[in-house]
Design a protein around this motif. Structure first.
Motif: not given
Length: 461
Positions: A342, A344-346, A349-352, A362
Motif C-alpha cells: 500500500n 497511499g490510502s484515502q 480508495i487505496s493505491t498499491f 487503484f
C-alpha cells in the motif's frame, strides 16, 4: 544569512572556487476555528513554529588545457558539505473555554508536538570533459555520497555518469547545406534518492488512541493520570537501508530545418530504479505493522518529442510555437516477495504497488466476472454459469444484480496516462508587448472522482 565566495587562479589553466553560505528562516502560524464552526463546533486553535537552518559549503578545482588544435579538455574535482536542521513545534488545542482569545491556554485539551530533523551530507565528485574536432563532446563523472540518513552498515555510495554528443553537420560533407544543425547524443547515469530522516531507527514514542476509558475527550493516552508509558513503532527501521538507485540510458537526435524556421528533438529513455524504499507489511506478531526497507524495483521507459516553430520572425512582430509530446510506461517488476504494498490510502480508495502494474494503481473490489475461477455459493462461475463466455463478462445473479467480489482486492485502474503533451504560443509585438497561451494535455489514465461517488451514495447523481 549570507554567503562567501572565494575565487583563486594560481595558474592560467587552474581555477579554484569556494562558496560557503548559511540560510535561516522561520515560519510562525496561528490558525483558529471559532465556536460553532461546522468542522469543530467546540472550537480549535493551532499554534505552529517552524525553524529551518541550512549550512552549505562547495569547493571546486577546475583544470583546463588545449592539448592540440583538435583536442581540448577539462577536469573538475570538488567537495560538498551540507547540514540541514529543521525544528517544528506544533500545538493543537481543542474545545475553547471562552469565545476569545485564540490562544492555546484558552483551550481545554492540548496535544503538543515537538519534532526536530537534523541531516548531514558529505559528497566528493570528479568530472572530465573532452572536445574533439569541435564536433564530438565527451563527459565522464563520478560522485561519492555519504549521508547521515543512510544505514550505519552502508554509509557511502558511488554514482557514475557518462555522455557523448556528436555534431553531425560538421562531419558529413554537404549536410549543413540541407539542414541547420543535427546532433546525436547518448548518455548513461546513476542517481540516488536518500531515505527519509531516521528511517534507519526503530524508536518508541508517546501515543494516544481513540478508545473508551480515556480522558474527558475520549482519548486513551500512554501518559495517563501521572503514569508514564510508551508504545512501539508502527514501522520498524533498518540499519542497512540504502538510497534508491536509478540507472538510466538515454539516446536522442536534435536537428534544425529551414534556416531557423523550426527545430526538433527526439529522445528515448530506459531507466530502472532499484532499492525503492517502501513500508512493506510485516506480521502483527512482530509488534509493528510494517518495516521500512529497500523493497522494490520499478522501471520507466518512454519517448519525448519537442518542436519549436517560428512562423514570424520580423523586427516588430514575432510568433513562436512550442510543441511537446511524451509517453512514459511505469512498471513494478519486483517487490522482494510481497504480493503488493500500500503506497497511499484515502477514505474510499487505496493505491498499491503490485508486480506487473504501474506504481500507485487503484485497488478495489470488482464485481464477480467470468474467467477468474470465482465461486459464488456452491457454483463455480466459470464451469456452471459462464460456459465459454469471454473472460471479464459480468456475472448476474438470480435477483438480476451483479455480485461484488469481496474476497479479492484487484487493480481496477491507473492514473498513468497514454501520453502527455502541451502546445505553447507566444506573440511579441514592437519588442515590448507579449501575449502567450499554454494548453497542457493529459490523455488517458483514470482518476477517482470522490464527488461523483458521494452523489451516487446519496442518490442525487
Amino acid at each position: 544569512l549570507g554567503n562567501i565566495d572565494v575565487n583563486w587562479e594560481p595558474f592560467d589553466w587552474l581555477k579554484i572556487q569556494e562558496t560557503a553560505g548559511a540560510d535561516y528562516y522561520t515560519d510562525q502560524r496561528l490558525e483558529a476555528l471559532p465556536l460553532g464552526n461546522a468542522t469543530t463546533p467546540d472550537g480549535q486553535v493551532i499554534r505552529a513554529d517552524y525553524n529551518n537552518y541550512i549550512l552549505d559549503h562547495n569547493l571546486t578545482a577546475i583544470a583546463s588545457h588545449t592539448f592540440s588544435p583538435w583536442f581540448t579538455g577539462t577536469f573538475t574535482v570538488g567537495q560538498n558539505l551540507n547540514s540541514t536542521d529543521f525544528h517544528q513545534i506544533y500545538d493543537l488545542g481543542t474545545t475553547l473555554i471562552a469565545p476569545k482569545p485564540f490562544v492555546i491556554t484558552n483551550t481545554i485539551t492540548v496535544d503538543p508536538n515537538d519534532n526536530e530533523t537534523l541531516v548531514h551530507r558529505e559528497s566528493y565528485f570528479g568530472q572530465a570533459t573532452a572536445d574533439l574536432w569541435d564536433q564530438l563532446f565527451l563527459t565522464g563523472a563520478l560522485r561519492n555520497d555519504g549521508f547521515s540518513t543512510f544505514g550505519a552498515n552502508d554509509r557511502r555510495h558511488w554514482f557514475p555518469k557518462a555522455s557523448a554528443a556528436w555534431n553531425m553537420t560538421k562531419a558529413i560533407s554537404g549536410l549543413s547545406s540541407k539542414i541547420d544543425f543535427a546532433k546525436l547524443r547518448v548518455a548513461y547515469g546513476e542517481t540516488g534518492r536518500e531515505p527519509l530522516p531516521y528511517s534507519t531507527l526503530t524508536s518508541f514514542k508517546v501515543g494516544r488512541f481513540g478508545e473508551y476509558g480515556g480522558d474527558a475527550s475520549g482519548i486513551l493516552r500512554t501518559i495517563y493520570q501521572g503514569q508514564a508509558g510508551l508504545i512501539g513503532p508502527d514501522s520498524i527501521g533498518s540499519d542497512s537501508l540504502r538510497p534508491e538507485r536509478t540507472r538510466e540510458y538515454e539516446g536522442g537526435l536534435d536537428f534544425g530545418l529551414f534556416k531557423g524556421f523550426m527545430d526538433v528533438g527526439i529522445s528515448y529513455y530506459d531507466s530502472k530504479t532499484k532499492d525503492v524504499i517502501f513500508e512493506a507489511p510485516t506480521p502483527p506478531s512482530s509488534g509493528s505493522i510494517s518495516i521500512i526497507k529497500n523493497a522494490a524495483t520499478i522501471t520507466n521507459k518512454g519517448w519525448e518529442v519537442t518542436s519549436n516553430l517560428h512562423p514570424l520572425r520580423g523586427e516588430n512582430l514575432k510568433w513562436d510555437i512550442g510543441l511537446v509530446w511524451g509517453r512514459n510506461r511505469n512498471l513494478v517488476t519486483d517487490l522482494s516477495g510481497s504480493s503488493d504494498i500500500n503506497v497511499g490510502s484515502q477514505a474510499i480508495i487505496s493505491t498499491f504497488a503490485r508486480v506487473g502494474f504501474p506504481t500507485g494503481s487503484f485497488a478495489g473490489h470488482d464485481f464477480v466476472r467470468c474467467g477468474r475461477g470465482i465461486t459464488v455459493g456452491t457454483d463455480n462461475i466459470d464451469d456452471d454459469v459462464c460456459q465459454g463466455k469471454p473472460a471479464g463478462t459480468l456475472y448476474i445473479a438470480e435477483n438480476g444484480f451483479p455480485v461484488i467480489d469481496e474476497d479479492n482486492l484487484r487493480i481496477v485502474g491507473t492514473a498513468q496516462p497514454d501520453w502527455n503533451g502541451s502546445v505553447r504560443t507566444n506573440v511579441t509585438f514592437l519588442k515590448h508587448w507579449n501575449a502567450s497561451a499554454l494548453v497542457d494535455i493529459k490523455h488517458g489514465g483514470q482518476m477517482y472522482d470522490g464527488t461523483r461517488g458521494a452523489l451516487y451514495v446519496y442518490g442525487t447523481h
